[in-house]
Design a protein around this motif. Structure first.
Motif, short mmCIF file in Angstrom:
data_model
loop_
_atom_site.label_atom_id
_atom_site.label_comp_id
_atom_site.label_asym_id
_atom_site.label_seq_id
_atom_site.Cartn_x
_atom_site.Cartn_y
_atom_site.Cartn_z
N GLY A 164 0.81 -1.16 0.12
CA GLY A 164 -0.09 -0.03 0.12
C GLY A 164 0.80 1.29 -0.13
N PRO A 166 -0.72 7.58 1.65
CA PRO A 166 0.04 8.55 2.73
C PRO A 166 1.05 7.69 3.68
CG PRO A 166 -2.11 9.12 2.83
CD PRO A 166 -2.21 7.94 1.94
N THR A 167 0.54 6.62 4.34
CA THR A 167 1.34 5.92 5.49
C THR A 167 2.37 5.15 4.79
OG1 THR A 167 -0.75 5.59 6.62
CG2 THR A 167 1.03 4.40 7.36
N GLU A 169 1.70 -1.27 -4.77
CA GLU A 169 0.43 -0.59 -4.71
C GLU A 169 -0.53 -0.93 -5.95
OE1 GLU A 169 -1.07 1.97 -3.08
OE2 GLU A 169 -2.43 1.72 -4.74
N ARG A 202 -3.06 0.94 -7.05
CA ARG A 202 -3.32 1.96 -8.02
C ARG A 202 -2.22 1.73 -8.92
NH1 ARG A 202 -3.94 6.94 -4.86
NH2 ARG A 202 -3.11 5.91 -3.09
N ALA A 251 -9.20 12.84 2.80
CA ALA A 251 -8.83 13.91 3.78
C ALA A 251 -8.52 15.26 3.21
CB ALA A 251 -7.28 13.35 4.51
N GLY A 252 -8.71 16.24 4.24
CA GLY A 252 -8.89 17.60 3.71
C GLY A 252 -7.49 18.45 4.29
N GLN A 280 -6.20 15.21 -0.02
CA GLN A 280 -5.38 14.19 0.10
C GLN A 280 -4.54 13.79 -1.14
OE1 GLN A 280 -6.93 11.01 2.28
NE2 GLN A 280 -5.71 9.59 1.52
N VAL A 292 -0.96 -6.93 -2.90
CA VAL A 292 -0.58 -8.06 -2.24
C VAL A 292 -1.77 -9.02 -1.99
CG1 VAL A 292 0.18 -8.57 0.27
CG2 VAL A 292 1.44 -6.80 -1.10
N ASP A 308 -4.49 3.24 8.41
CA ASP A 308 -5.88 2.69 8.31
C ASP A 308 -5.79 1.25 8.60
OD1 ASP A 308 -6.64 5.29 7.82
OD2 ASP A 308 -8.02 5.01 6.41
N GLY A 351 -10.49 15.24 11.49
CA GLY A 351 -9.52 15.20 10.56
C GLY A 351 -8.48 14.35 10.87
N GLY A 388 -7.45 10.89 10.53
CA GLY A 388 -6.98 9.62 10.15
C GLY A 388 -5.43 9.77 9.36
N LEU A 389 -5.48 10.43 8.29
CA LEU A 389 -4.34 10.61 7.55
C LEU A 389 -3.02 11.00 8.33
CD1 LEU A 389 -3.87 12.16 4.13
CD2 LEU A 389 -2.35 12.84 5.93
N ASN A 390 -3.28 12.03 9.35
CA ASN A 390 -2.39 12.31 10.18
C ASN A 390 -1.65 11.43 11.25
OD1 ASN A 390 -2.33 15.78 9.98
ND2 ASN A 390 -4.36 15.00 9.77
C1 LIG Z 1 -14.51 11.17 3.93
C2 LIG Z 1 -13.15 10.99 4.45
C3 LIG Z 1 -12.63 12.03 5.00
C4 LIG Z 1 -11.57 12.07 5.61
N1 LIG Z 1 -10.81 13.27 6.17
C5 LIG Z 1 -9.84 13.29 6.72
C6 LIG Z 1 -9.14 14.36 7.18
O1 LIG Z 1 -9.55 15.77 7.05
N2 LIG Z 1 -7.91 14.29 7.65
C7 LIG Z 1 -7.15 13.12 7.94
O2 LIG Z 1 -6.20 12.98 8.49
N3 LIG Z 1 -7.74 11.78 7.61
C8 LIG Z 1 -9.10 11.93 6.97
N4 LIG Z 1 -9.49 10.90 6.53
C9 LIG Z 1 -8.74 9.75 6.54
C10 LIG Z 1 -7.88 9.31 5.60
O3 LIG Z 1 -8.26 9.47 4.23
C11 LIG Z 1 -7.28 8.14 5.96
O4 LIG Z 1 -7.16 7.99 7.35
C12 LIG Z 1 -5.74 7.91 5.13
O5 LIG Z 1 -6.17 7.81 3.70
C13 LIG Z 1 -5.02 6.69 5.49
O6 LIG Z 1 -4.05 6.34 4.79
P1 LIG Z 1 -3.36 5.05 4.57
O7 LIG Z 1 -2.03 5.19 3.69
O8 LIG Z 1 -3.19 4.37 6.11
O9 LIG Z 1 -4.48 4.13 3.76
P2 LIG Z 1 -4.98 4.35 2.44
O10 LIG Z 1 -5.13 5.90 2.06
O11 LIG Z 1 -6.34 3.68 2.40
O12 LIG Z 1 -4.03 3.83 1.63
C14 LIG Z 1 -3.99 2.40 1.28
C15 LIG Z 1 -3.40 2.09 -0.16
O13 LIG Z 1 -3.12 0.88 -0.26
C16 LIG Z 1 -3.70 0.45 -1.34
N5 LIG Z 1 -4.00 -1.04 -1.33
C17 LIG Z 1 -5.04 -1.57 -0.78
N6 LIG Z 1 -4.91 -2.78 -0.59
C18 LIG Z 1 -3.74 -3.26 -1.12
C19 LIG Z 1 -3.21 -4.48 -1.30
N7 LIG Z 1 -3.71 -5.78 -1.14
N8 LIG Z 1 -2.00 -4.56 -2.23
C20 LIG Z 1 -1.50 -3.48 -2.37
N9 LIG Z 1 -2.02 -1.94 -2.35
C21 LIG Z 1 -3.02 -2.01 -1.79
C22 LIG Z 1 -4.62 1.37 -1.78
O14 LIG Z 1 -4.76 1.48 -3.41
C23 LIG Z 1 -4.20 2.55 -1.14
O15 LIG Z 1 -3.33 3.34 -1.81
C24 LIG Z 1 -11.02 10.97 5.68
C25 LIG Z 1 -11.46 9.77 5.22
C26 LIG Z 1 -12.61 9.69 4.90
C27 LIG Z 1 -13.31 8.64 4.14
#
Ligand SMILES: Cc1cc2nc3c(=O)[nH]c(=O)nc-3n(C[C@H](O)[C@H](O)[C@H](O)COP(=O)(O)OP(=O)(O)OC[C@H]3O[C@@H](n4cnc5c(N)ncnc54)[C@H](O)[C@@H]3O)c2cc1C
Length: 500
Positions: A10, A13-14, A33, A35, A45-46, A99, A123, A283, A293, A295-297
């Protein structure tokens, strides 16, 4: 079979942040990844909170985000705005930035480092033994790694394949989120009524005097509460139209959606962030309602905590047990995020007279200075305190970005962390401790600081004679250089001295 020291599932952001951290430490790292490109449909995320801007500043990349986003007082708790402009940080604000831009900028930084991407594939599972992990990829390939990190989002395949429990709470609120064209202009802004919270906005906006001013044209972002919770089918334009008619009495002639998605207040957290050679971050480790807001942070900050530790283990500087401090430190942080988002959703429910009274009571409390500071520091991430035992208030907290004076001229404390290497910062008399056994991994800096020491919420603290700063910016030890505890702290965090 292709080998890498660490494979990250994945590249959101993380995963991107973690890859950057590992690459800075010279680790052979690959991201798988799903995508095909970094493009992200939808807004999600905003923006960024103060502590996340600080951690980017620690790596020298904060300006890349600041130059594209909009600085504003964004902190809020259940619609109560919390002004943090008087906080002791170089960034006493948040940053409005969607985001997709955050990911693009992060991917640009990672692209400057040595990170291998396997894009457009997933994966699908893994098997681990005592020496490594075999990672199955959807293109039929298998990758061998010493460690696998699941940064693969809320439905994490890595978490499920590792058998890690994901306990928590089922959803009670469900929203549809979409970007559409409209035939009739809706009233832009947030609406709260007996059916829930809903909003219309435009993706393009400016923040003027801390108020959002939307662009005149362009696609419309819509969020509407669904009356049924628990739907599992992919949402359609028809679902969106029906939900809008229920709430607004019209669907405003919505058409041409660029995306439609659903999110809920499901709140769950991985019981363990590590199962031997498999780890979770972002996540994949915690999901919750987006109130505040956070989650991403939280995910980016998980990556900052894990990156240097995993690098030291892979580089055989520290034993694998260092990785247990990742769960010990980060699990409580996300548990607190789940708690505060659940509290916010409770306050944001359709109001009756009693809930309205509770909201007014909370608003009154948060208008007082001490609660404002505490909640503002919690939501911005500036108060995060890892439990490293008793001692000076700085111990386990973030090092402030002080303006230091050195023999070579002025220096910002965060500039010392750009390469993600630990620092022993001596602010007292030069000399007193011989760092030679750790010199290959810990920087030793003599400096002076003439200002006040002030921490968010705590206020003024006594000036420390010397501090040991971890690559994530948290203080691992405070004392003077004759303190017999210093070699232990160096060994605990940065490995034993090499045999002579
Ligand atoms: C409506 C909404 C509003 C939000 N607003 C905020 C905000 O204002 N501030 C904030 O901090 N957070 C916010 N969030 C949360 C934020 O979007 C997530 O917490 C953040 O994207 C988490 O990042 P991540 O990298 O952990 O996971 P993700 O962003 O979900 O990234 C996971 C990545 O893994 C990839 N992937 C998935 N499964 C597989 C696999 N099996 N193999 C390979 N790749 C894979 C996906 O394509 C993706 O690119 C919001 C979420 C939503 C839904």
């Amino acid at each position: 079979m292709t080998e890498h020291a660490v494979v990250i599932a994945g590249g959101g952001p993380t995963g991107l942040m973690l890859a950057g951290e590992l690459a800075l430490a010279g680790v052979d790292i690959a991201i798988v990844e799903r995508r095909p490109t970094q493009d992200l449909p939808g807004s999600r995320a905003g923006g960024l909170h103060s502590r996340t801007i600080e951690v980017f500043d620690q790596r020298g990349i904060a300006d890349r985000f600041l130059s594209e986003g909009q600085v504003a007082q964004v902190q809020g708790f259940a619609f109560n705005r919390l002004d943090i402009s008087d906080f002791p940080t170089r960034h006493p604000y948040g940053l409005g930035l969607w985001q997709n831009h955050i990911e693009r900028i992060l991917a640009g930084w990672v692209g400057e480092l040595a990170v291998r991407f396997y894009r457009g594939r997933e994966v699908t599972g893994f098997a681990q033994d005592d020496t490594g992990v075999d990672v199955e990829v959807s293109d039929g390939r298998s990758l061998r790694a010493e460690y696998l990190v699941g940064c693969d989002g809320g439905r994490s395949v890595v978490r499920k394949a590792a058998g890690i429990e994901f306990p928590g709470w089922d959803p009670t609120i469900s929203h549809l989120l979409a970007e559409v064209e409209v035939a009739e202009e809706p009233e832009l802004g947030i609406r709260q009524d007996e059916l829930g919270t809903h909003s219309f906005g435009r993706k393009e906006y400016e923040i003027r005097d801390d108020e959002i001013v939307y662009a005149d044209g362009g696609p419309v972002g819509v969020m509407v509460t669904e009356q049924n919770v628990g739907s599992t089918s992919e949402p359609t334009l028809r679902d969106l139209s029906e939900a809008l008619v229920t709430v607004y009495g019209t669907d405003y002639g919505i058409h041409s959606p660029t995306y439609i998605t659903r999110f809920t207040d499901m709140s769950r957290q991985a019981a363990s962030y590590r199962e031997k050679r498999a780890l979770l971050a972002g996540d994949a480790a915690h999901v919750h309602y987006p109130a505040g807001g956070q989650g991403l942070n939280t995910g980016v900050q998980d990556a900052i905590n894990l990156g240097w530790k995993l690098a030291q283990v892979v580089n055989e500087i520290s034993p694998p047990s260092l990785l247990d401090t990742y769960h010990a430190e980060r699990h409580p942080v996300a548990a607190r995020v789940l708690r505060n988002t659940m509290a916010q959703t409770a306050l944001m429910r359709p109001a009756d007279a009693r809930l309205e009274a509770l909201r007014e009571t909370v608003a009154e409390l948060l208008s007082m200075d001490e609660p404002r500071k505490r909640f503002g520091a919690m939501l911005s991430g500036l108060d995060i305190h890892y439990d490293l035992g008793e001692g000076h208030p700085l111990l386990g907290r973030r090092m402030p970005d002080l303006d230091l004076a050195t023999a070579d001229g002025p220096l910002r404390a965060f500039a010392l962390l750009h390469d993600a290497r630990p620092v022993l910062l001596n602010l007292g008399e030069p000399g007193g401790f011989d760092i030679t056994p750790w010199a290959d991994r810990v920087q030793m800096i003599d400096a002076r600081y003439f200002g006040a020491w002030e921490l968010p919420v705590l206020g003024a603290v006594t000036a420390p004679p010397a501090v040991l700063i971890r690559p994530d910016g948290h203080v691992a030890w405070v004392g003077d250089l004759t303190d017999p505890g210093l070699p232990d702290a160096l060994t605990t965090w940065f490995g034993p001295p090499p045999p002579t």
